[in-house]
Scaffold this motif. Structure first.
Motif, PDB file in Angstrom:
ATOM      1  N   PHE A 146       0.828  -1.200   0.000  1.00 16.47           N
ATOM      2  CA  PHE A 146       0.000   0.000   0.000  1.00 16.47           C
ATOM      3  C   PHE A 146       0.866   1.255   0.000  1.00 16.47           C
ATOM      4  CE2 PHE A 146       0.545  -0.325   4.653  1.00 16.47           C
ATOM      5  CZ  PHE A 146       0.713   1.007   5.016  1.00 16.47           C
ATOM      6  N   ALA A 147       0.301   2.309  -0.578  1.00 13.78           N
ATOM      7  CA  ALA A 147       0.893   3.640  -0.526  1.00 13.78           C
ATOM      8  C   ALA A 147      -0.122   4.562   0.130  1.00 13.78           C
ATOM      9  CB  ALA A 147       1.243   4.138  -1.919  1.00 13.78           C
ATOM     10  N   ALA A 148       0.318   5.301   1.135  1.00 11.44           N
ATOM     11  CA  ALA A 148      -0.560   6.227   1.855  1.00 11.44           C
ATOM     12  C   ALA A 148       0.066   7.610   1.839  1.00 11.44           C
ATOM     13  CB  ALA A 148      -0.767   5.759   3.295  1.00 11.44           C
ATOM     14  N   THR A 149      -0.657   8.590   1.311  1.00  7.15           N
ATOM     15  CA  THR A 149      -0.155   9.955   1.290  1.00  7.15           C
ATOM     16  C   THR A 149      -1.031  10.851   2.164  1.00  7.15           C
ATOM     17  OG1 THR A 149       0.504  11.819  -0.116  1.00  7.15           O
ATOM     18  CG2 THR A 149      -1.418  10.553  -0.848  1.00  7.15           C
ATOM     19  N   GLY A 150      -0.387  11.641   3.013  1.00 12.85           N
ATOM     20  CA  GLY A 150      -1.108  12.581   3.869  1.00 12.85           C
ATOM     21  C   GLY A 150      -1.949  11.929   4.942  1.00 12.85           C
ATOM     22  N   ALA A 151      -1.460  10.835   5.530  1.00 12.99           N
ATOM     23  CA  ALA A 151      -2.205  10.125   6.581  1.00 12.99           C
ATOM     24  C   ALA A 151      -1.691  10.536   7.961  1.00 12.99           C
ATOM     25  CB  ALA A 151      -2.063   8.617   6.411  1.00 12.99           C
ATOM     26  N   ASN A 152      -2.585  10.524   8.937  1.00 16.81           N
ATOM     27  CA  ASN A 152      -2.197  10.763  10.335  1.00 16.81           C
ATOM     28  C   ASN A 152      -2.758   9.648  11.211  1.00 16.81           C
ATOM     29  OD1 ASN A 152      -4.781  12.240   9.678  1.00 16.81           O
ATOM     30  ND2 ASN A 152      -4.843  12.435  11.906  1.00 16.81           N
ATOM     31  N   LEU A 153      -2.207   9.515  12.422  1.00  9.89           N
ATOM     32  CA  LEU A 153      -2.601   8.435  13.324  1.00  9.89           C
ATOM     33  C   LEU A 153      -3.445   8.894  14.502  1.00  9.89           C
ATOM     34  CD1 LEU A 153       0.608   6.216  13.572  1.00  9.89           C
ATOM     35  CD2 LEU A 153      -1.290   6.048  11.965  1.00  9.89           C
ATOM     36  N   TRP A 154      -3.423  10.176  14.802  1.00  8.72           N
ATOM     37  CA  TRP A 154      -4.274  10.715  15.873  1.00  8.72           C
ATOM     38  C   TRP A 154      -4.610  12.166  15.531  1.00  8.72           C
ATOM     39  CZ3 TRP A 154       0.558   8.474  17.137  1.00  8.72           C
ATOM     40  CH2 TRP A 154       1.626   9.366  17.238  1.00  8.72           C
ATOM     41  N   PRO A 155      -5.654  12.712  16.181  1.00 10.31           N
ATOM     42  CA  PRO A 155      -6.202  13.995  15.746  1.00 10.31           C
ATOM     43  C   PRO A 155      -5.834  15.185  16.628  1.00 10.31           C
ATOM     44  CG  PRO A 155      -7.858  12.830  17.005  1.00 10.31           C
ATOM     45  CD  PRO A 155      -6.593  12.003  17.084  1.00 10.31           C
ATOM     46  N   ASP A 156      -4.533  15.481  16.751  1.00  7.80           N
ATOM     47  CA  ASP A 156      -4.167  16.640  17.554  1.00  7.80           C
ATOM     48  C   ASP A 156      -3.145  17.493  16.813  1.00  7.80           C
ATOM     49  OD1 ASP A 156      -1.679  15.454  17.870  1.00  7.80           O
ATOM     50  OD2 ASP A 156      -2.016  14.818  19.938  1.00  7.80           O
ATOM     51  N   SER A 157      -2.607  18.505  17.495  1.00 10.92           N
ATOM     52  CA  SER A 157      -1.713  19.462  16.848  1.00 10.92           C
ATOM     53  C   SER A 157      -0.294  18.943  16.663  1.00 10.92           C
ATOM     54  CB  SER A 157      -1.669  20.771  17.651  1.00 10.92           C
ATOM     55  OG  SER A 157      -1.227  20.532  18.975  1.00 10.92           O
ATOM     56  N   THR A 158      -0.039  17.676  17.016  1.00 12.09           N
ATOM     57  CA  THR A 158       1.246  17.066  16.686  1.00 12.09           C
ATOM     58  C   THR A 158       1.143  16.237  15.414  1.00 12.09           C
ATOM     59  OG1 THR A 158       0.882  15.030  17.985  1.00 12.09           O
ATOM     60  CG2 THR A 158       1.836  16.926  19.131  1.00 12.09           C
ATOM     61  N   ALA A 159      -0.068  15.787  15.108  1.00 13.66           N
ATOM     62  CA  ALA A 159      -0.283  14.975  13.908  1.00 13.66           C
ATOM     63  C   ALA A 159      -0.833  15.801  12.747  1.00 13.66           C
ATOM     64  CB  ALA A 159      -1.244  13.825  14.215  1.00 13.66           C
TER      65      ALA A 159
END
Length: 271
Positions: A146-159
């Motif tokens: 798989f290729a993932a572009t612009g993904a994050n793992l959690w929803p805060d100001s570090t991600a």
């Protein structure tokens, strides 16, 4: 010589017509390529292009198949491209209140089963990149690479970049007490809340991913490079690509390079 010139003129006409036809393909609203599948309680809209090894495309929040309008024709030359409107997006309506990335990843795995496809390459953008990561975690037998572009793992100001997170915080604060009335308003709030509260994936959980993975971001993406690097560092067979001079839309802003790099990765070349 006249015959040669005539043949060249005809060739230019054919190429021009082919290009025009490609430009006019109504991706995301193409009856010739689209159909609905009954997937886990919803009708999921899917368009299929090309032949070859399967490649599943998963778009971002608020998007649809149309997000891949610059990529589908390239990949359809050698893959069976399966472009999907995610649950509660595009033509894949979902009237329920709950929505999660895990739910969506399970939808895609079920879709492959329903289409009698044992496993697939996966290309995901933004929320679709999160879906790709979760598919590889939850359904490892379904994902070749798989290729993932612009993904994050959690929803805060570090991600997310602080400015992006602040905009979301402000929008939530202004709208959290509103009573939405129309189906569209309720759906829009539901998919906003998806990104406001989710995903919630621990870095340690990425160690379960066994397939080769290409983790991508732009050098001025909505997702900080440091967060993208953390994803890359915790997947055993991962590669990382920071696209120069690019924001969140790597596959739109640098289409030709993006398509080739991802294709090379899927084919085991270039990384």
């Amino acid at each position: 010589m006249k015959k040669l010139l005539l043949l060249l003129c005809l060739l230019h006409i054919v190429v021009g017509l082919t290009y025009a036809q490609q430009k006019k393909v109504p991706y995301g609203n193409n009856p010739a390529a689209g159909r609905y599948y009954n997937i886990r309680g919803i009708k999921m809209y899917v368009e299929v292009y090309g032949q070859g090894k399967p490649l599943l495309l998963t778009h971002g929040n608020g998007g649809s198949i149309f997000a891949f309008r610059k990529n589908i024709s390239y990949f359809a030359k050698k893959y069976k491209v399966i472009a999907v409107d995610s649950r509660a997006h595009g033509k894949s309506t979902d009237g329920r209140d709950s929505l999660s990335f895990e739910m969506m990843a399970d939808d895609f795995a079920t879709l492959l089963d329903t289409m009698h496809i044992a496993k697939s390459y996966v290309l995901g953008w933004s929320d679709g990149g999160i879906n790709a990561i979760l598919m590889a975690m939850r359904h490892p037998d379904k994902v070749i690479r798989f290729a993932a572009t612009g993904a994050n793992l959690w929803p805060d100001s570090t991600a997310l970049t602080p400015a992006t997170w602040k905009d979301m915080r402000d929008y939530y604060g202004k709208n959290k007490d509103k009573k939405w009335t129309t189906a569209k308003e309720k759906n829009n709030w539901k998919i906003f809340m998806l990104d406001w509260l989710q995903p919630n994936v621990k870095l340690s959980a990425l160690k379960t991913i066994k397939c080769p993975s290409l983790i991508i971001c732009g050098d001025h993406d909505l997702i900080p490079i440091e967060h993208t690097a953390a994803i890359y560092e915790n997947i055993a067979k991962a590669y990382m690509w920071v696209v120069p001079n690019s924001g969140h839309g790597t596959l739109i802003e640098h289409t030709d390079e993006f398509n080739k790099k991802v294709d090379d990765f899927f084919m085991g070349k270039g990384f």
